[in-house]
Design an enzyme around this catalytic site. Structure first.
Site, short mmCIF file in Angstrom:
data_model
loop_
_atom_site.label_atom_id
_atom_site.label_comp_id
_atom_site.label_asym_id
_atom_site.label_seq_id
_atom_site.Cartn_x
_atom_site.Cartn_y
_atom_site.Cartn_z
N THR A 150 0.76 -1.24 -0.17
CA THR A 150 -0.02 -0.06 0.08
C THR A 150 1.06 1.11 0.21
O THR A 150 0.22 2.35 0.02
CB THR A 150 -0.90 -0.09 1.40
OG1 THR A 150 -0.02 0.15 2.38
CG2 THR A 150 -2.04 -1.10 1.35
N SER A 186 8.62 -11.56 14.92
CA SER A 186 9.70 -11.45 13.67
C SER A 186 9.24 -12.41 12.64
O SER A 186 9.03 -11.96 11.64
CB SER A 186 10.80 -11.95 14.15
OG SER A 186 11.81 -11.99 13.14
N ARG A 218 14.04 -7.58 2.43
CA ARG A 218 13.07 -7.49 3.61
C ARG A 218 13.35 -8.87 4.34
O ARG A 218 13.17 -8.83 5.39
CB ARG A 218 11.40 -7.20 3.15
CG ARG A 218 11.46 -5.71 2.85
CD ARG A 218 9.85 -5.58 2.23
NE ARG A 218 9.42 -4.06 2.04
CZ ARG A 218 8.83 -3.24 2.88
NH1 ARG A 218 8.26 -4.10 4.23
NH2 ARG A 218 8.60 -2.23 2.61
N CYS A 316 -3.05 3.47 7.92
CA CYS A 316 -3.41 2.59 6.82
C CYS A 316 -4.47 1.45 7.25
O CYS A 316 -4.04 0.73 7.95
CB CYS A 316 -2.26 2.00 6.12
SG CYS A 316 -2.69 0.94 4.76
N CYS A 319 -3.64 -2.06 6.11
CA CYS A 319 -2.32 -2.43 7.02
C CYS A 319 -2.98 -2.99 8.38
O CYS A 319 -2.63 -3.97 9.00
CB CYS A 319 -1.56 -1.39 7.29
SG CYS A 319 -0.70 -1.02 5.59
#
Length: 427
Positions: A150, A186, A218, A316, A319
């Site tokens: 996004t 994580s 990432r 967002c 999100c």
């Protein structure tokens, strides 16, 4: 040309590639290869489940105020927005009551373990707030609001999650509850990164191919993140396995008995496949070497709750939706693995979160192996030579040109064609 061959070999050896997971993974009692095999068996069942009415409708409050800092609801992409369900999409029973599943009874005896009840509005869940009774909560169809990139930068939120909790304050080797929670969080972050790099969009909302470069930065370059992803995958799979076959007694409330039966059969197959393929995908005894279950829960609960409140600070909407969905799934995992008594009851939202979390982890596991195959393909090697090393192409052409010059002798007369003059065509 020998120099070119050496240079090409150097490029192939140093191409950007994912860290490869193989063999035994820390805190997981099975191998990376066995988990890949498990995933190939259960992925289709998970896809069927998340497309069903019961598991695609999620109730969530996207308007909660951030308790930690002032936020501004700004997002530069139309992919940030979430569409609410039409009233006709939501079965009436979803609106009438909260259905709960008593996990502990299911694990301890053979009595019917499914109960339908209204949870009182004063009920407080210490892992995270229950939003199914929230007046501001809305129903969202997850199939119509797919997880994607996004353009929202959530790095400061992840920093808050890691640094403002005990995970950043203690030595993980000495603080077992911090070690477990750190690996879980994580693993969820890696899972999010898998999805947003696979479902990439431009600023106009047009879909783009999966972004390999972004994936490597990432996730792929970081072995610890990949191992933590496998840890989260394994713990979630173990939680589903622990539900047992009694899960098929649950009413899925779709208002269509045939659909309910299909979902029950798929759930049964999912659990059975998990048990048959790997009896212990995750060994929970490894977690509590120095802690009792009660000590572990009392220590980790307030930290986990605090993390779920940080999600309210995401501006967002998309999100925030998927952050809440995955942490709701993690709540179910924690309840199944460590909950006791009243704490072991799952709400409908937690069941939805659990299956969707497992499905997303399964997606990511599949994409990870697809990236590995891609990086070993000739296509990827050619791309590295052509686009990442344009100087190599220039060097190759220069060497070919120099080689042709060396073989050219201007003093040597041209070779005869070998064709008799009377056979040559004349104009």
């Amino acid at each position: 040309m020998f120099i070119v061959a050496i240079y090409i070999h150097y490029i192939f050896k140093n191409m950007p590639k994912s860290k490869v997971l193989s063999g035994q993974i820390d805190d997981v009692c099975t191998t990376a290869e066995e988990l890949h095999s498990i995933n190939s068996k259960i992925h289709s069942d998970l896809n069927k489940l998340r497309e069903s009415v019961f598991f695609r409708i999620f109730k969530v409050n996207l308007e909660k105020e951030c308790k930690f800092w002032k936020t501004e609801g700004v997002c530069i992409s139309n992919k940030c927005m979430v569409d609410e369900c039409d009233d006709t999409e939501v079965p009436s029973q979803f609106k009438m009551c909260n259905q709960t599943f008593d996990v502990e009874r299911n694990l301890q005896n053979s009595e019917m373990s499914m109960i339908n009840s209204f949870l009182p509005n004063t009920h407080v869940d210490e892992w995270m707030e229950i939003e199914e009774n929230d007046e501001q909560a809305l129903f969202v169809n997850l199939m119509k609001n797919s997880h994607s990139w996004t353009f929202f930068n959530g790095s400061h939120l992840w920093k808050a999650i890691y640094q403002e909790n005990c995970m950043a304050l203690f030595d993980h080797d000495k603080c077992q509850e911090s070690h477990v929670l750190y690996k879980l969080i994580s693993g969820v972050q890696a899972n999010v990164d898998f999805h947003i790099t696979h479902h990439d969009y431009d600023l106009h909302g047009e879909p783009l191919p999966p972004n390999h470069e972004k994936y490597l930065k990432r996730v792929g370059f970081h072995k610890d993140r990949l191992e933590n992803f496998v840890f989260t995958y394994s713990l979630t799979l173990k939680a589903i396995e622990k539900l047992g076959e009694k899960i098929d007694e649950f009413s899925y409330l779709s208002e269509n008995p045939q659909v309910d039966n299909d979902v029950k059969e798929t759930m049964k197959n999912l659990i059975q496949d998990s048990i048959n393929i790997c009896e212990n995908p995750f060994k929970e005894d490894n977690l509590l070497t120095q802690w009792t279950k009660e000590q572990f829960i009392s220590t980790i609960k307030p930290v986990f709750y605090n993390i779920t409140k940080i999600i309210d600070c995401i501006p967002c909407e998309k999100c925030k939706l998927y952050g809440k969905l995955q942490f709701t799934g993690l709540t179910a995992v924690m309840k199944i693995m460590f909950g006791q008594g009243q704490e072991s009851r799952l709400t409908r939202n937690e069941m939805v979160g659990l299956i969707n979390l497992m499905a997303k982890l399964a997606d990511s596991m599949d994409w990870y192996h697809q990236w590995i195959e891609y990086e070993n393909s000739y296509e990827y090697k050619l791309i590295q030579i052509a686009f990442c090393n344009p100087l190599l192409l220039m060097l190759i052409f220069a060497l070919i040109f120099l080689s042709s010059l060396k073989s050219f002798n201007p003093d040597q007369p041209p070779k005869k064609s070998g064709i008799p003059p009377n056979k040559l065509k004349t104009s």
